[in-house]
Design a protein around this motif. Sequence first.
Motif, PDB file in Angstrom:
ATOM      1  N   GLY A 230       5.111  -0.533  -4.210  1.00  0.00           N
ATOM      2  CA  GLY A 230       5.471  -1.297  -5.395  1.00  0.00           C
ATOM      3  C   GLY A 230       4.298  -1.594  -6.305  1.00  0.00           C
ATOM      4  O   GLY A 230       4.454  -2.281  -7.320  1.00  0.00           O
ATOM      5  N   LYS A 231       3.110  -1.111  -5.955  1.00  0.00           N
ATOM      6  CA  LYS A 231       1.959  -1.323  -6.842  1.00  0.00           C
ATOM      7  C   LYS A 231       1.588   0.021  -7.437  1.00  0.00           C
ATOM      8  O   LYS A 231       1.408   0.997  -6.719  1.00  0.00           O
ATOM      9  N   ASP A 232       1.459   0.053  -8.743  1.00  0.00           N
ATOM     10  CA  ASP A 232       1.173   1.323  -9.385  1.00  0.00           C
ATOM     11  C   ASP A 232      -0.312   1.645  -9.416  1.00  0.00           C
ATOM     12  O   ASP A 232      -0.708   2.760  -9.738  1.00  0.00           O
ATOM     13  N   THR A 233      -1.133   0.635  -9.062  1.00  0.00           N
ATOM     14  CA  THR A 233      -2.578   0.853  -9.137  1.00  0.00           C
ATOM     15  C   THR A 233      -3.048   1.914  -8.154  1.00  0.00           C
ATOM     16  O   THR A 233      -3.993   2.641  -8.421  1.00  0.00           O
ATOM     17  N   ASN A 234      -2.390   2.002  -7.006  1.00  0.00           N
ATOM     18  CA  ASN A 234      -2.819   3.013  -6.044  1.00  0.00           C
ATOM     19  C   ASN A 234      -1.731   4.059  -5.841  1.00  0.00           C
ATOM     20  O   ASN A 234      -1.200   4.247  -4.762  1.00  0.00           O
ATOM     21  N   GLY A 235      -1.406   4.749  -6.874  1.00  0.00           N
ATOM     22  CA  GLY A 235      -0.413   5.807  -6.765  1.00  0.00           C
ATOM     23  C   GLY A 235       0.967   5.287  -7.127  1.00  0.00           C
ATOM     24  O   GLY A 235       1.447   4.326  -6.540  1.00  0.00           O
ATOM     25  N   VAL A 246      -4.336   9.423   2.555  1.00  0.00           N
ATOM     26  CA  VAL A 246      -4.998   8.344   3.286  1.00  0.00           C
ATOM     27  C   VAL A 246      -6.419   8.193   2.766  1.00  0.00           C
ATOM     28  O   VAL A 246      -6.899   7.106   2.484  1.00  0.00           O
ATOM     29  N   LYS A 247      -7.088   9.342   2.574  1.00  0.00           N
ATOM     30  CA  LYS A 247      -8.485   9.323   2.171  1.00  0.00           C
ATOM     31  C   LYS A 247      -8.666   8.788   0.750  1.00  0.00           C
ATOM     32  O   LYS A 247      -9.579   8.012   0.485  1.00  0.00           O
ATOM     33  N   ASN A 248      -7.759   9.186  -0.172  1.00  0.00           N
ATOM     34  CA  ASN A 248      -7.950   8.725  -1.549  1.00  0.00           C
ATOM     35  C   ASN A 248      -7.321   7.361  -1.814  1.00  0.00           C
ATOM     36  O   ASN A 248      -7.283   6.892  -2.944  1.00  0.00           O
ATOM     37  N   GLY A 249      -6.816   6.745  -0.765  1.00  0.00           N
ATOM     38  CA  GLY A 249      -6.387   5.352  -0.888  1.00  0.00           C
ATOM     39  C   GLY A 249      -5.035   5.155  -1.540  1.00  0.00           C
ATOM     40  O   GLY A 249      -4.661   4.039  -1.870  1.00  0.00           O
ATOM     41  N   THR A 250      -4.252   6.248  -1.742  1.00  0.00           N
ATOM     42  CA  THR A 250      -2.948   6.065  -2.366  1.00  0.00           C
ATOM     43  C   THR A 250      -1.860   5.745  -1.339  1.00  0.00           C
ATOM     44  O   THR A 250      -0.855   5.143  -1.676  1.00  0.00           O
ATOM     45  N   TYR A 251      -2.069   6.172  -0.085  1.00  0.00           N
ATOM     46  CA  TYR A 251      -1.066   5.843   0.943  1.00  0.00           C
ATOM     47  C   TYR A 251      -1.339   4.435   1.445  1.00  0.00           C
ATOM     48  O   TYR A 251      -2.100   4.216   2.381  1.00  0.00           O
ATOM     49  N   GLY A 324      -4.695  -3.099   3.269  1.00  0.00           N
ATOM     50  CA  GLY A 324      -5.053  -2.534   1.984  1.00  0.00           C
ATOM     51  C   GLY A 324      -6.540  -2.376   1.771  1.00  0.00           C
ATOM     52  O   GLY A 324      -7.030  -2.510   0.664  1.00  0.00           O
ATOM     53  N   VAL A 325      -7.263  -2.099   2.846  1.00  0.00           N
ATOM     54  CA  VAL A 325      -8.695  -1.873   2.691  1.00  0.00           C
ATOM     55  C   VAL A 325      -8.901  -0.393   2.400  1.00  0.00           C
ATOM     56  O   VAL A 325      -8.742   0.442   3.272  1.00  0.00           O
ATOM     57  N   SER A 326      -9.243  -0.081   1.167  1.00  0.00           N
ATOM     58  CA  SER A 326      -9.488   1.325   0.822  1.00  0.00           C
ATOM     59  C   SER A 326     -10.944   1.637   1.116  1.00  0.00           C
ATOM     60  O   SER A 326     -11.742   0.746   1.402  1.00  0.00           O
ATOM     61  N   ILE A 327     -11.265   2.918   1.026  1.00  0.00           N
ATOM     62  CA  ILE A 327     -12.643   3.319   1.288  1.00  0.00           C
ATOM     63  C   ILE A 327     -13.584   2.604   0.322  1.00  0.00           C
ATOM     64  O   ILE A 327     -14.652   2.157   0.701  1.00  0.00           O
ATOM     65  N   GLU A 328     -13.137   2.487  -0.947  1.00  0.00           N
ATOM     66  CA  GLU A 328     -13.993   1.840  -1.951  1.00  0.00           C
ATOM     67  C   GLU A 328     -14.271   0.384  -1.570  1.00  0.00           C
ATOM     68  O   GLU A 328     -15.402  -0.079  -1.624  1.00  0.00           O
ATOM     69  N   ASP A 329     -13.191  -0.305  -1.169  1.00  0.00           N
ATOM     70  CA  ASP A 329     -13.351  -1.706  -0.752  1.00  0.00           C
ATOM     71  C   ASP A 329     -14.378  -1.791   0.360  1.00  0.00           C
ATOM     72  O   ASP A 329     -15.287  -2.611   0.357  1.00  0.00           O
ATOM     73  N   LEU A 330     -14.171  -0.906   1.340  1.00  0.00           N
ATOM     74  CA  LEU A 330     -15.007  -0.919   2.522  1.00  0.00           C
ATOM     75  C   LEU A 330     -16.468  -0.725   2.145  1.00  0.00           C
ATOM     76  O   LEU A 330     -17.345  -1.441   2.606  1.00  0.00           O
ATOM     77  N   LEU A 331     -16.710   0.234   1.241  1.00  0.00           N
ATOM     78  CA  LEU A 331     -18.080   0.515   0.822  1.00  0.00           C
ATOM     79  C   LEU A 331     -18.709  -0.692   0.163  1.00  0.00           C
ATOM     80  O   LEU A 331     -19.854  -1.030   0.420  1.00  0.00           O
TER      81      LEU A 331
END
Lengths: 335, 310
Positions: A230-235, A246-251, A324-331
């Motif tokens: 329901g969020k359009d920010t990640n896909g 999974v890797k690009n954070g859209t799933y 909802g921890v994406s790779i970017e968040d993690l970094l």
Amino acid sequence: MKKLIVAALSFLLANALAVTPVLAKRLLVKVDGSSTVYPITEAVAEEFQGAMRGKVMVTVGISGTGGGFKKFCRGETDVNDASRPIKPVEVKLCRENGIDFVELPVAYDGIAVVVNPSNSWVDYMTVDELKRIWEPSAQGKVTRWSQVRKGWPDREIHLFGPGVDSGTYDYFTKAIVGQEGASRGDFTASEDDNVLVQGVSTDPSALGFFGLAYYEENTDKLKVVPIDDGKDTNGKGPVTPSPETVKNGTYQPLSRPIFIYVSSKSMKRPEVKDFVTFYLKNAKDLVREVGYIPLPDRAYDLALERFRKGITGSVFGGKGAKVGVSIEDLLSIEK
Amino acid sequence: MRGKALQLNPNVIKRNERVDLIFKWVAILSTILAISVLAALLIDVLSDGAGRLSWKFLTSFPSRRPARAGILSAIVGTFVIMGLTAAVSIPVGVAAAIYLEEYARKNWFTRLVELNIANLASVPSIIYGLLGLGVFVRAMDLERSILSGALTLALLILPIIIISSREALKAVPFSIREASYSLGATRWQTTKNAVLPAAMPGIMTGTILALSRAIGETAPLITIGALTYIAFLPTSPISVDGTFPFIHLSFEWLKDPFTVLPIQIFNWVSRPQKAFLVNAAAAIIVLLAITLLLNAAAVYIRYRFRRTWK
């Protein structure tokens, strides 16, 4: 003859007890914990032992993320495999025993929601729909597909999921229901994901969830459900789980980082230091080989830096699973 | 009146014969059911795993690559654990049986002991695992080692060994003991020279069957913390080098970590890749073969040394 043997044996026994062992005690690195992280650690252990030419031995056990932390916080193991961040009770237990830890992300894992291949009506599901099925109040009430979405057939839903001790269950409930460990109890639970695969693939009314690797090995027997958060920010719209999404954070929200925790006491031993360094340097290739999704190179570099500096504590504040921890968040947390 | 009672009612005979026939078929069907389930299991496992069996499979360590993985550490672990379990449980078990059967007075205390042993024999194995974890691993600080594992399994099969040894001792006729006493033998001499040799086949059969139960146990060993991935063998008990007296014994191996076949199988079965399931099937065949060998040995001993008392 008999006396001679007895004499010889007692002589050997006496000298074994008297003479200090000539053998050098072998160096051992003890790892335990999550069954999800196990294949990665097994692969690293195998390569590491080969690289060290038998000078250092690594043992890997499986007792679940929680069971592993119990041993880890008692100082019984050097490294703990964890499919979710450490929880407050575990942080407390560690502190009581004077064990500090370094938290290192090693890979990404997706959780796949699946149905039987003969299921023709499910094209995608939203997080809200999943919540309506799995939340505790649904127990005994939401029992038919028609109750989930209008137009779906009036058939029973049969639910399959991992046992409540697994990190996968913890994460799923947190991501979908909103509270870790909160779900209905009337579903078929198994610690063995192959049992779940078997269950969903033979039951046309089934809905289940488990690690993405188990779906990828059984694509012919299962139908995977795209998820819309329901969020359009990640896909936009529903996203199908795959190594790419999974890797690009859209799933989202069913992607999660998985970790190893290193005891600060054990870290002082060179063999443990070598093992963890080897782990982070070789994780990228080995993670892919055993069916998980590697972090970006930069993440491994940052983790290595964190380990070298010996920065202890959890970036998740010791609060358990976080959604909802994406790779970017993690970094950015790692920095 | 008497004559009438003896008269045979043809209807009753017919009914009894029918019941007899029905029972016979129920019994046959039960047997077929049991055997066909076993056969299905065996055929399934054999067809899955037989192709994977090779010398390399038996002599390789586990690996992330299914084709390269083997069961060396699991086989060695299984044999070492079983050997140590036998070495601990047989002397203690047989001695306890001899005490209860030959020495102990029959009073409320021995009856209490007997009752408890019979009870212990039916305690679920996971309970022994928890006991082993609490007593051997934590309280005695033996770590998650071969020693802890073997002691736990020894406790698990001790009641079975005691019970079967007692049965074997009981089966020795009292006249044997009387003959020995009449020659002036003491109780220990009688036990050692007359009763124990006569009871030996029975004791060995019971012991081997107990061991073949222990070999398939997973739960207690997982509880005390047997490992899943271990790619090295226990420290060698004997080492040879240039310093006097050249051959050295070492007991380091007692403290080494270990894994066993059932745990390796359990791990492979739960992996996503199908090739690991094939490995699991092959490992099951090996485990079945070992169990079969043990049971065959038990049957052989029973027939070979069977005595008839006149």
